[in-house]
Design a protein around this motif. Structure first.
Motif, PDB file in Angstrom:
ATOM      1  N   ILE A 385     -51.586  55.053  10.962  1.00 44.93           N
ATOM      2  CA  ILE A 385     -51.309  54.192   9.810  1.00 44.93           C
ATOM      3  C   ILE A 385     -50.570  54.972   8.732  1.00 44.93           C
ATOM      4  O   ILE A 385     -49.750  54.426   8.007  1.00 44.93           O
ATOM      5  N   VAL A 457     -39.464  58.277   5.305  1.00 44.25           N
ATOM      6  CA  VAL A 457     -39.361  57.074   6.115  1.00 44.25           C
ATOM      7  C   VAL A 457     -38.153  57.178   7.038  1.00 44.25           C
ATOM      8  O   VAL A 457     -37.145  57.765   6.669  1.00 44.25           O
ATOM      9  N   ILE A 460     -33.536  55.550   6.932  1.00 40.66           N
ATOM     10  CA  ILE A 460     -32.923  55.518   5.613  1.00 40.66           C
ATOM     11  C   ILE A 460     -31.699  56.429   5.629  1.00 40.66           C
ATOM     12  O   ILE A 460     -31.683  57.432   6.334  1.00 40.66           O
TER      13      ILE A 460
ATOM     14  N   SER B 195     -42.847  46.757   4.785  1.00 44.29           N
ATOM     15  CA  SER B 195     -44.081  47.502   4.988  1.00 44.29           C
ATOM     16  C   SER B 195     -44.463  48.264   3.727  1.00 44.29           C
ATOM     17  O   SER B 195     -43.659  49.017   3.178  1.00 44.29           O
ATOM     18  N   TYR B 197     -46.089  51.081   1.751  1.00 42.45           N
ATOM     19  CA  TYR B 197     -46.406  52.457   2.138  1.00 42.45           C
ATOM     20  C   TYR B 197     -46.369  53.393   0.940  1.00 42.45           C
ATOM     21  O   TYR B 197     -45.343  53.528   0.273  1.00 42.45           O
ATOM     22  N   PRO B 199     -47.249  57.300   0.620  1.00 47.76           N
ATOM     23  CA  PRO B 199     -47.707  58.429   1.445  1.00 47.76           C
ATOM     24  C   PRO B 199     -48.990  59.066   0.920  1.00 47.76           C
ATOM     25  O   PRO B 199     -49.857  59.438   1.717  1.00 47.76           O
ATOM     26  N   GLN B 204     -50.489  52.241   5.326  1.00 48.84           N
ATOM     27  CA  GLN B 204     -49.268  51.500   5.567  1.00 48.84           C
ATOM     28  C   GLN B 204     -49.640  50.155   6.138  1.00 48.84           C
ATOM     29  O   GLN B 204     -50.546  50.051   6.962  1.00 48.84           O
ATOM     30  N   LYS B 228     -43.009  52.841  -1.073  1.00 51.02           N
ATOM     31  CA  LYS B 228     -41.781  52.669  -0.295  1.00 51.02           C
ATOM     32  C   LYS B 228     -41.936  51.508   0.647  1.00 51.02           C
ATOM     33  O   LYS B 228     -43.047  51.164   1.042  1.00 51.02           O
ATOM     34  N   ASP B 229     -40.799  50.965   1.024  1.00 50.11           N
ATOM     35  CA  ASP B 229     -40.799  50.020   2.126  1.00 50.11           C
ATOM     36  C   ASP B 229     -40.574  50.867   3.372  1.00 50.11           C
ATOM     37  O   ASP B 229     -39.536  51.492   3.525  1.00 50.11           O
ATOM     38  N   ALA B 230     -41.568  50.901   4.268  1.00 54.93           N
ATOM     39  CA  ALA B 230     -41.442  51.792   5.418  1.00 54.93           C
ATOM     40  C   ALA B 230     -40.735  51.131   6.585  1.00 54.93           C
ATOM     41  O   ALA B 230     -40.259  51.811   7.476  1.00 54.93           O
ATOM     42  N   LEU B 231     -40.686  49.811   6.590  1.00 58.79           N
ATOM     43  CA  LEU B 231     -40.095  49.132   7.743  1.00 58.79           C
ATOM     44  C   LEU B 231     -38.676  48.711   7.408  1.00 58.79           C
ATOM     45  O   LEU B 231     -38.441  48.063   6.385  1.00 58.79           O
ATOM     46  N   PHE B 232     -37.757  49.071   8.277  1.00 59.86           N
ATOM     47  CA  PHE B 232     -36.354  48.749   8.056  1.00 59.86           C
ATOM     48  C   PHE B 232     -36.189  47.272   7.715  1.00 59.86           C
ATOM     49  O   PHE B 232     -36.578  46.409   8.482  1.00 59.86           O
ATOM     50  N   PHE B 237     -32.327  49.043   2.221  1.00 65.56           N
ATOM     51  CA  PHE B 237     -33.749  49.295   2.358  1.00 65.56           C
ATOM     52  C   PHE B 237     -34.137  50.709   1.914  1.00 65.56           C
ATOM     53  O   PHE B 237     -35.232  50.928   1.411  1.00 65.56           O
ATOM     54  N   ALA B 238     -33.190  51.656   2.037  1.00 63.80           N
ATOM     55  CA  ALA B 238     -33.501  53.011   1.591  1.00 63.80           C
ATOM     56  C   ALA B 238     -33.789  53.064   0.096  1.00 63.80           C
ATOM     57  O   ALA B 238     -34.397  54.014  -0.393  1.00 63.80           O
ATOM     58  N   LEU B 239     -33.339  52.049  -0.635  1.00 56.34           N
ATOM     59  CA  LEU B 239     -33.498  52.071  -2.092  1.00 56.34           C
ATOM     60  C   LEU B 239     -34.752  51.358  -2.559  1.00 56.34           C
ATOM     61  O   LEU B 239     -34.997  51.237  -3.751  1.00 56.34           O
TER      62      LEU B 239
END
Ligand code: HEM
Ligand code: CU
Lengths: 556, 302
Positions: A385, A457, A460, B195, B197, B199, B204, B228-232, B237-239
């Motif tokens: 997770i 992640v 990216i 997602s 997230y 860390p 998540q 962060k958004d962990a899922l593409f 999405f990187a931002l």
């Protein structure tokens, strides 16, 4: 007619590539030609996929997005993953299996030679179609090799022919080819064995091909079905996977991983089989625990069908399902571990010869340990997770797909190169290739593990500057990997043209493929062999005689 | 007698290996980001345990391989046999049984820690709302009882922006959480899968459009983190970061009241990049989904 062919193929008069190269561009039904066609084609795709990877690593060497714009970056990682899995590892395995399985079984060809050729010839159009999407005005598919909806339904704009559409169509074509191939392999292994070739006299390579192809048969239809439904959603306005219109995107994930988890074993099993051939030959020991290694292949098949949800622990998956699939996922480690222990025990107290195939096999087997151990970690739900969708995953599976499987593929190429081409490769260049690959691979993929633990992640194209250090290492390693392929190509091309002639069995290995000429004649064997001994008979004086030095490489 | 010494030596080596791998397992804590929730400590304990076991296996087998390379080399043209042993049933049973027990132990540890996380509120409640809510069977199948929580914050996520609605109806692009309190995050996605997230939280969770996804977090350490958004989730999405501020309950309440009076707007990075694309070496100009238009109107005008 028969005798003329024989004549041309006899060890003295053949080996004239000038007369023969044309048949590799023809619709041949000879499993050896098809095998080479698969291997060469997939290697070309490997080069393309590698170039895409180097662009990705170039982007990631700095935190900012400054090499490729974001849509292009998305296309790069989508096509990189797709190509490496569906156009490099899986077809290469199909190729080497095509070449070796009939020879190892003492058969003259595959069970359905015509079908064999058809399944090969579906792949180049599928692959070229996929690459052609770079030329579309709106580019390639951009939603990753998973192509999860609804994002995969959203990227293509209005026009009917778009990157995602092309991606689905080419994957369906390649998938159908694999299903046809699987039928052929399973039939061949069951029905084409030479007299005396019982199941427990088959080389472990054949066992692992059988296992991998059984997985293709059982699981691939699920991916094909999912892709066709996705295509309907994309182009015909159906709503199977559209969450805002009554569909369920999670169902897609189940169907996708129901194939794509076993797919990792479809890729890995032949690699395990290669280790089982190369390690005994170069350590002069019988494969330790042959039966348990053979049976472990089937064990992997059975367990790995029931673990797919470990890719979906965070996909709104209920607790009971998380726990269930945690346990099954961990159980895969048992048959896999049996294999790793068997390889190590084979090497132990042996007489090692560290030629290039052995270096690649030992390097690959050693790095598999890190891949496998991180896999067990990932199967533990609470840890997964945290690192799911981070670079830790990318590190884990590259330790497997590159550092294990691709290394195994190189071991196979060097090991069977004399058999396939009738020429020896140059040992020095092979060793250079090994060391560059080994160092490059670790530099590239190890940094991904700490990056993932720290929360970087995946997918990216720009990132927080605190991640830069390890990324620079990974990128430089990636470029080194790119360079490492050059001595390989030089070696292969140079040896094809100028290499010394190979004898039938340059490694003093056991296995039926070594009893015929290098390269084998049209029908593989002058006479169908009758098998009377166990496999890996390295204690047998027939294989362990001390030869005079000039036997090893016969001069021109 | 020789046998005895051999076994003693092996036992000694295993002991050394145990010590070394335990030590590596202890190092593993430092490889992780800060621990900012009660969950994080549990996850790190599990990770440390996994690293110890992994290190033991890897070091043991790699040491055997390296030892072989150093000491079991054949003279160049010696193709005679090493030692023709085909197997050893006892050994094979042993090395099937030990890993089986080992992975069951690991699974048990994983299960245990999961249970503890679950008590802490990991267990998300998944149910579909419109229009399938009329089908209770589905809800029962996946429905789990909500955990009690002190606060409930609604989380809205879309391409490419997070926003949070607090109990007093304040909406912000920053996630503020009171420390040491259980806060329920009620998460909704408006377009594609995302997602959640952080860390430092070790959590998540995918957010699926059309389903209510709940997550209960208990931050234990004040400070600033990044969500962060962990899922593409598409081009920008990187931002998709959002600030997460964990603070004392007083500070949190204070922030809530100030935010009520003067709402903070944070520059949307996706919109900023959409209007001012970075200068990249290669430009594809391929089609992409644009960030929300109204947001562009707000942000683009200086
Ligand atoms: C033996 C060969 C193996 C191969 C080829 C392999 C390959 C892969 C690949 C390609 C992925 C990533 C898929 C993706 O996200 O794009 C992956 C993820 C994963 N692997 Fe492996 N793996 C292997 C062994 C194992 C083992 C032995 C285990 C567990 C016992 C394991 C557990 C996992 C888990 C849990 C994930 C999902 C992680 C996540 O996305 O959160 N793998 N593996
Ligand atoms: Cu998997």
């Amino acid at each position: 007619m028969e005798s003329i062919t024989r004549d041309q193929d006899s060890p003295t008069s053949q080996n004239e590539p000038e007369n023969k190269w044309r048949r590799y561009f023809s619709f041949s039904t000879d499993h050896k030609v098809i095998g080479v066609q698969y291997m060469v084609m997939s290697f070309l795709f490997f080069l393309v996929g590698g170039l895409l990877a180097m662009l990705i690593r170039a982007e990631l060497i700095t935190p900012a997005s400054n090499v490729v714009d974001r849509p292009l970056y998305n296309g790069l990682f989508t096509l990189h993953g797709t190509i490496m899995i569906f156009l490099w590892i899986i077809p290469f395995n199909a190729g080497i299996s095509n070449y070796l399985v009939p020879l190892m079984l003492g058969a003259r060809d595959m069970a359905f030679p015509l079908l064999n050729a058809i399944s090969f010839w579906m792949i180049p159009p599928g692959g070229i179609l996929l690459l052609s999407s770079f030329l579309l005005p709106n580019g390639t598919a951009q939603s990753g090799w998973w192509s999860y909806p609804p994002i995969s339904l959203q990227i293509p704009p209005g026009q009917p022919i778009n990157g995602e559409f092309i991606w689905i169509v080419s994957l369906v074509i390649i998938g159908i080819s694999s299903i046809i191939g699987a039928v052929n392999f399973v039939t061949t292994i069951f029905w084409m064995r030479a007299p005396g070739m019982t199941f427990f006299r088959m080389p472990v390579f054949v066992w692992s091909v059988l296992s991998a192809q059984l997985l293709q048969l059982v699981n691939l239809p699920s991916l094909t079905g999912a892709l066709i439904l996705l295509l309907f959603d994309l182009s015909l306005g159906t709503q199977f996977f559209k969450p805002l219109e009554n569909g369920d995107p999670i169902i897609y994930q189940h169907l996708f991983w129901f194939y794509s988890h076993p797919a990792v074993y479809i890729m890995a099993l032949p690699a395990f089989g290669i280790f089982a051939e190369v390690l005994p030959a170069f350590s002069r020991n019988p494969l330790f625990g042959y039966r348990s290694l053979a049976v472990a292949s089937l064990g992997i098949v059975v367990v790995s069908i029931f673990v797919w949800v470990h890719h979906m622990f965070t996909s709104a998956t209920p607790s009971w399902m998380r726990m269930l699939f945690m346990v099954t996922s961990m159980l895969v480690a048992v048959p896999t571990g049996v294999k790793a222990f068997g390889w190590t025990a084979t090497i132990w107290k042996s007489k090692l010869h560290l030629e290039t195939p052995m270096l690649f096999a030992m390097g690959g087997a050693a790095m598999f340990l890190l891949g496998g151990v991180t896999g067990v970690m990932l199967a533990a739900v609470p840890f997964d997770i945290h690192v799911h969708n981070t670079y830790f995953i990318v590190g884990h599976f590259h330790y497997i797909v590159f550092n294990t499987i691709t290394m195994a593929i190189f071991a196979a190429i060097y090991f069977w190169f004399p058999k396939i081409t009738g020429r020896m490769y140059a040992e020095g260049w092979g060793k250079l290739h090994f060391w560059l690959t080994f160092i490059g691979a670790n530099l590239t993929f190890f940094p991904m593990l700490p990056l993932g633990l720290q929360g970087m992640v995946r997918r990216i194209s720009s990132y927080d500057p605190r991640y830069q250090g390890w990324n620079v290492v990974a990128s430089l390693g990636g470029f080194l990997l790119g360079v490492s392929i050059l001595p390989f190509i030089a070696n292969i091309v140079g040896s094809l043209l100028y290499g010394t002639r190979a004898v039938n069995n340059p490694w003093h290995a056991t296995g039926l493929e070594w009893t015929t000429t290098s390269p084998p004649p049209q029908d593989n064997f002058e006479q169908i062999p009758v098998v009377k001994r166990p496999p890996y008979d390295y204690g047998d004086p027939k294989y362990s005689v001390i030869e005079p030095p000039d036997y090893h490489q016969q001069e021109n | 007698m020789v046998r005895f010494w051999e076994y003693l030596l092996i036992a000694g080596l295993i002991a050394v290996l145990l010590v070394v791998s335990h030590w590596i397992g202890q190092q593993a804590y430092a490889w992780m980001p800060l621990e900012a929730t009660a969950e994080a400590q549990k996850v790190d304990d599990l990770f440390s345990f996994l690293v110890s076991i992994g290190a033991f296996i890897i070091l043991g087998l790699v040491a055997m391989m390296v030892y072989s390379i150093l000491f079991f080399r054949a003279p160049k043209y010696d193709y005679s046999e090493g030692h023709p042993s085909r197997g050893d049933l006892k050994l094979e049973i042993l090395w099937t049984a030990i890993p089986t027990l080992l992975v069951l132990w690991i699974a048990f540890q994983g299960f245990n820690i999961y249970q503890q996380l679950d008590v802490l509120g990991l267990r998300q409640i998944v149910h579909l709302h419109t229009p399938l809510e009329s089908q209770p069977a589905y809800a029962i199948a996946t429905g789990e009882k909500p955990k009690p929580a002190a606060e409930t914050i609604e989380v809205f996520v879309k391409q490419w922006d997070w926003s949070f609605r607090y109990p007093n109806n304040v909406t912000s692009n920053e996630l503020h959480l009171p420390v040491n309190l259980r806060t329920r995050l009620n998460m909704h996605a408006k377009d594609v899968l995302h997602s959640f997230y952080v860390p430092e939280f070790r959590l998540q969770q995918y957010i699926v459009p059309g389903r209510d996804i709940d997550l209960v977090v208990t931050p234990t350490r004040t400070g600033k983190y990044k969500l962060k958004d962990a899922l593409f989730s598409g081009t920008y999405f990187a931002l998709m970061d959002a600030n997460v501020q964990v603070e004392s309950l007083e500070q949190y309440n204070q922030w809530l009241t100030t935010a009520e009076q003067e709402p903070t707007t944070i520059k949307n990075q996706a919109v900023a990049e959409y209007t001012q694309p970075p200068k990249t070496l290669f430009k594809s100009g391929w089609y992409t989904v644009a960030p929300n238009q109204t947001a562009i109107a707000q942000n683009a005008v200086p």
